[in-house]
Structure formats: C-alpha cells, structure tokens
Enzyme design. Structure first.
Site, PDB file in Angstrom:
ATOM      1  N   GLU A   1     -34.929  49.619   0.323  1.00  0.00           N
ATOM      2  CA  GLU A   1     -33.758  49.619  -0.735  1.00  0.00           C
ATOM      3  C   GLU A   1     -33.134  50.925  -1.248  1.00  0.00           C
ATOM      4  OE1 GLU A   1     -35.048  48.081  -4.471  1.00  0.00           O
ATOM      5  OE2 GLU A   1     -33.188  46.870  -4.904  1.00  0.00           O
TER       6      GLU A   1
ATOM      7  N   LYS B   1     -29.630  40.607  -3.249  1.00  0.00           N
ATOM      8  CA  LYS B   1     -30.557  40.537  -4.126  1.00  0.00           C
ATOM      9  C   LYS B   1     -30.339  39.457  -5.141  1.00  0.00           C
ATOM     10  CE  LYS B   1     -33.522  43.881  -6.730  1.00  0.00           C
ATOM     11  NZ  LYS B   1     -33.586  45.090  -6.981  1.00  0.00           N
TER      12      LYS B   1
ATOM     13  N   CYS C   1     -37.399  44.155  -3.429  1.00  0.00           N
ATOM     14  CA  CYS C   1     -38.028  44.765  -4.554  1.00  0.00           C
ATOM     15  C   CYS C   1     -38.605  43.489  -5.748  1.00  0.00           C
ATOM     16  CB  CYS C   1     -36.770  45.640  -5.139  1.00  0.00           C
ATOM     17  SG  CYS C   1     -37.583  46.872  -6.228  1.00  0.00           S
TER      18      CYS C   1
END
Ligand SMILES: *[C@@H]1O[C@H](CO)[C@@H](O)[C@H](O)[C@H]1NC(C)=O
Ligand SMILES: *[C@@H]1O[C@H](CO)[C@@H](O)[C@H](O)[C@H]1NC(C)=O
Ligand SMILES: *[C@@H]1O[C@H](CO)[C@@H](O)[C@H](O)[C@H]1NC(C)=O
Ligand SMILES: *[C@@H]1O[C@H](CO)[C@@H](O)[C@H](O)[C@H]1NC(C)=O
Ligand SMILES: *[C@@H]1O[C@H](CO)[C@@H](O)[C@H](O)[C@H]1NC(C)=O
Ligand SMILES: *[C@@H]1O[C@H](CO)[C@@H](O)[C@H](O)[C@H]1NC(C)=O
Length: 517
Positions: A82, A182, A215
C-alpha cells in the site's frame, strides 16, 4: 534438481519446471516485495501531473526490477505494498495529480498495456499492466484512483469526484482483473470511503481464487472476514502500510495469526520505513511463514517462496472445536498443573484474587493495572518457575499454566482486556496476553519490548465471547513461532507451546468482537 528430473520420467507427474525453478505439484510460487518508497519531500504541496508521474515513475522503476527478479525465480504472482507508488501524508487536493482514473466496474474488460488509449490519466495502470504482461506474472499493487461522480449521487463529494485508495490485480497477460477500494481508511484524509464495501476476488490458474483487502481492513469484519467467508477463500493478497505496535500488533505477528486463524495463505507486502515503525511483510501459510522484519537497514526486500495451494475444505481454526487430540482429553477432569504435556484441560476457576501455586504452596499474587497499546489491561505477574494463574476483566477470564526453563530475571505478566479500544481507531477487543514487561516494575508491563531470553512452556486459554480469536506467538527479535496446539475446547479458546525457539515476547489470544464495535 532439474537435471535429475529429466532422467526420471516419473518426475513429470509431480514436478513442473517453471522459469528455471522446479515447482512441486499442488504448490505455487509467490512473491511479495517490501518497498521503501521514494516519498515526495513535501506531500502537501500542489504539483502538476507531470511531476507526480515523475516521482511515481521512480518507484515503478523499482517495481519493474522486482517483477523481473521475481519472475526469474519462478514466481507466478507478486504483491506490492500500500502507498508504495505515491507515498503518504497528502491532503485531498495535493494527492489529486497522483491519481489514475479507474472504473470500478466488473463489466469493462481492459488491458491497459495493450489498450492504453481507452482512458486518459492511466499511466500508472499502464505501467503495472505492462510489467505483468512482460514478465508473465500476476501482479497486485496499490495506487490512488479518481472517479468523477454526479451531484445526483448522494455520496458524491462536493468537488465532484471520488478519490480512492485502490488495489489493482493484473493477470499474467496484463489484463486488469480486479480493483478493490479500501474500506477501513486509517486517517487518510486524501481518500473517500466507498459507499459499499467491495468484495473482490480474482481467479488464477495456479491457486484458484484470491481475495484482497488493504492494511487496517484486516482488523474488521467488513469486508475482510465477510469476503473470506462468502467466497470460502484460501488465498488472500494484502498490500499494507502498517505501523508496528508491540506487543500485540506488529505486522508479521498479526499477519501470521490471521493466516492461522482462517486457515488461509496470505501474501502480505508492507512498505519499509523503519523511522515510522513500518516494516514486516511475509508469505504465510497456516503452518509456515516466510517473513521479513527489519528495523535496522534501509532498502526493499523481495521474498519468494513456494507454498501449497490450500484446497481442503477444512473448517477454519476459528470454527473448529474438538479437532485437537480429543481422545486425550476425555478423562481429563482437573487441570494438570505440574506436567505440561499435550493435554489441555480446563477447570472451573475460583474468583479473583488470583493464585499462583508452586509445589503445593499457594501464594496470592497481586492484581495490577497497566496500559498496553492504550488499553487498560488487568495483569497478574508471572512469578517463579511454574504455576497456574487466572485473571479476569468484564466477562473474560484468562488462564495460564506455565513452566520456565530457567529464571532469567525478566518480568512477565498475564494480562486481560475486554473492552472497546478507542485510540487510533474504534474496535472491540477481547485479549488474553502473556507478555514480557519492559523492566521489573509492574508499570512497565505492556510496554514495547523487542528482546527476551526466557523460554516458557505454557498453555493459555480464555472464555472469549467471540469466535474470532487470533493466536499470537512472537519471540525475541520479532521472530515468529507456531503454537503446538490451538483451537476451541469447552467454550474456551486455547494455545499451547512446549518450547519456543527463542525468548518469549508475546503469547496472546487476540479476540475481535466485531458486533460490539
Ligand atoms: C507523515 O506524517 C507522520 C505523522 O503525521 C509523520 O510522523 C511523518 O514524518 C510524515 N512523513 C512524511 C514522509 O512526511
Ligand atoms: C483524453 O484527453 C484528451 C485531451 O484532453 C481529450 O481530447 C480526449 O477526448 C480524452 N480521451 C478520453 C478517452 O477521455
Ligand atoms: C518439551 O520440550 C522439551 C524440548 O524439546 C522436551 O525435552 C520435553 O520433554 C517437552 N516436555 C513435554 C512435557 O512435552
Ligand atoms: C483501569 O481499570 C481499573 C479497574 O476498572 C481502574 O480501577 C483503574 O483506575 C483504571 N486505570 C486507568 C488508568 O484508567
Ligand atoms: C468467563 O468465566 C468467568 C469465570 O468463570 C465468568 O464469570 C464469565 O461469565 C465467563 N464469561 C462468559 C462469556 O461465559
Ligand atoms: C514503578 O513505577 C511507578 C510509575 O512510574 C513509580 O511511581 C514507582 O515508584 C516505581 N516503583 C519502583 C519500585 O521502582
């Protein structure tokens, strides 16, 4: 190895020669790259698209070298981290020139390398697609994307565009096969949360379906857990930019626990910025990990490993109950305090205050509170060569049966927390943790510690209210170990380990009670 195989015709049934490397049947070769991104010196300044492309081009040059290196080693898929291409600390407007246009639509089939003229502002996607195509490798990367929206769309931001933190996956022909936006942003003011969570999977000829998320997503039910469950996924790609937090949330520690808990393979790529506490990537199977964690040196690191395709439709460890050596337990009515063997038995514990018993002498141990990762944990010290301990908070009781190989003069403590975590994100945690304290004072329990020498044999269990429990086992120098046994037994989740390879830093049951977030 290859030469040997050419002579034995039988080998053709079990080995395939892939780009100069022998791959075993039922396995595939994966690569992840921990990248030290070249960052903009002033991420809040407004620059033009050309300067943005120039900076990103320097990172993409490194990606390209790594894709070549990975392919040479036979890798069939490579995952990049990321924020690796554009960096971080942007504002909503300063990131704009770094954004590629992306259509988040399943219906458009597009190969950016072969059809660059289809959309404007797609230079980054084109380069990534060409890397995949040239190296005949599946490639997963993370970039910023923009998508214009109409004011009739109730979620459309006032500047008329969405800005997403996006993962893209290309197949070995350079075709864009999945984009994932995300969902659980971590204080990323440059980006929008998509109106609905994306559940994105892509298919590969070598390992079937892969899911992806990014993440912070790993700590939440949506979309990570739901995706894995809905699609019965066994493979996940996971770009991340994770700041390590000991004792419970260092990158490699949690990535491994997630793979073990769900019985899946995870290809996790983190960025490498030791000064920001960012390192920790790996290729994880439920039983083996190939990791990189390095706070000392600079530069990136390519990890390539051959791992088995998980095909068995076993229940995950989260769901499995009586799977572990059931036959050993049936006669086990009371807790066996003196011998640490494979047996795990549970006794109904008395209420606090906690006791430690050693050679028949019962001794009261003090209960104390100390902050661990911003949460108010309730602790008891782990004293003496061996003993049994319990400590409770709210509805969670944690139990420890331990034996120390030698008394090293280090203080350990058993801690419990059952509550809503509210710093740097809001999420409900139920945790039982055996940790090494920072010093000998109780107030140091819960501090970040990286080295330990004590070898402790233990069984650790707790009556968690959530089935989502991640077993953590971290040893000195941020190395990983695997529990001998883990799973559910009598409504308690347990892990046991007879002998860790290195000094014990953390052994913990990290439960996430998603419904209470
Ligand atoms: C980004 O922000 C963090 C915290 O806000 C800061 O510590 C860090 O130095 C910044 N990094 C860069 C590259 O600007
Ligand atoms: C791309 O941009 C150029 C110049 O602004 C414009 O003429 C062209 O129509 C655009 N193409 C597409 C596919 O949007
Ligand atoms: C624990 O491991 C040590 C070293 O491998 C071994 O000698 C010992 O017998 C084991 N103890 C038990 C109870 O299994
Ligand atoms: C931690 O929790 C205990 C028990 O609820 C309480 O007595 C103590 O004041 C708390 N400590 C802090 C720092 O909040
Ligand atoms: C866990 O065990 C303690 C002690 O026996 C008990 O008070 C508590 O209610 C239990 N929690 C749950 C969720 O069963
Ligand atoms: C332990 O730490 C606390 C808080 O830092 C301090 O007040 C106390 O004096 C220390 N105790 C000892 C024995 O050093």
């Amino acid at each position: 190895m290859v030469a040997l195989c050419w002579k034995l015709s039988l080998c053709f049934f079990c080995y395939q020669v892939v780009s100069g490397r022998v791959k075993r049947e039922g396995h595939y070769i994966a690569a992840v790259y921990e990248h030290e991104s070249i960052l903009s010196p002033n991420p809040t300044a407004l620059v033009d698209r050309q300067s943005a492309l120039q900076l990103m081009g320097r990172n993409l040059d490194i990606y390209e070298q790594q894709a070549v290196a990975a392919a040479r080693q036979g890798a069939q898929i490579i995952v990049f981290p990321e924020d690796g291409i554009h960096g971080f600390n942007f504002t909503r407007s300063s990131i704009y020139p770094y954004l590629d246009f992306a259509l988040h639509s399943q219906s458009v089939k597009w190969n950016p390398c072969r059809e660059p003229y289809l959309f404007n502002d797609t230079e980054v996607l084109q380069r990534l697609s060409c890397m995949a195509l040239k190296n005949k490798i599946f490639l997963v990367a993370n970039l910023g994307t923009k998508q214009p929206c109409e004011h009739t769309d109730p979620y459309c931001p006032s500047d008329g565009r969405y800005q997403f933190n996006t993962n893209v996956a290309f197949d070995a022909d350079g075709m864009l096969v999945a984009t994932y936006r995300k969902y659980n942003l971590y204080f990323e003011y440059a980006f929008d949360t998509p109106p609905e969570p994306d559940y994105k999977v892509f298919d590969t000829p070598f390992a079937g379906k892969f899911g992806m998320f990014t993440c912070f997503d790993i700590l939440f039910f949506e979309p990570a857990v739901n995706l894995i469950r809905q699609y019965n996924l066994k493979q996940v790609v996971y770009p991340t930019a994770w700041m390590n937090q000991l004792p419970l949330l260092s990158a490699v520690e949690f990535q491994q626990a997630f793979a073990t808990a769900f019985n899946i393979n995870i290809l996790a790529a983190n960025i490498h910025h030791p000064t920001l506490g960012m390192t920790g990537s790996g290729i994880y199977t439920p039983a083996k990990s190939f990791i990189y964690h390095n706070m000392e040196s600079y530069g990136g690191k390519l990890i390539v490993a051959e791992i088995p395709v998980i095909t068995t439709d076993h229940e995950t460890n989260l769901e499995s109950n009586e799977r572990v050596r059931e036959n050993l337990h049936h006669s086990c009515k009371t807790f066996i305090g003196t011998s640490l063997d494979d047996q795990v038995c549970f006794r109904e514990e008395e209420e606090t205050p906690s006791r430690v018993s050693e050679k028949g002498n019962e001794q009261l141990v003090p209960v104390f509170y100390s902050e661990m990762m911003y949460d108010n944990f309730t602790f008891v010290p782990v004293w003496g060569e061996k003993g049994e301990l319990q400590v409770c908070a709210n509805t969670l009781c944690c139990y420890l049966n331990y034996q120390r190989a030698d008394l090293t003069g280090e203080l350990y403590a058993l801690g419990v927390f059952d509550g809503l975590h509210t710093v740097h994100g809001t999420y409900y945690v139920q945790a039982c943790a055996l940790v090494k304290c920072g010093g000998l004072n109780f107030s140091t329990c819960g501090e970040e510690v990286t080295h330990a020498t004590a070898l402790i044999d233990f069984q650790l269990w707790g009556n968690m209210s959530t089935r989502y429990v991640f077993p953590l086992l971290l040893t000195s120098g941020i190395a990983l170990d695997f529990a001998d046994h883990m799973g559910w037994k009598n409504n308690h989740y347990f892990i046991s380990k007879n002998r860790t390879s290195f000094g014990l830093l953390t052994a913990a049951l990290y439960g996430r009670w998603y419904e209470k977030d």
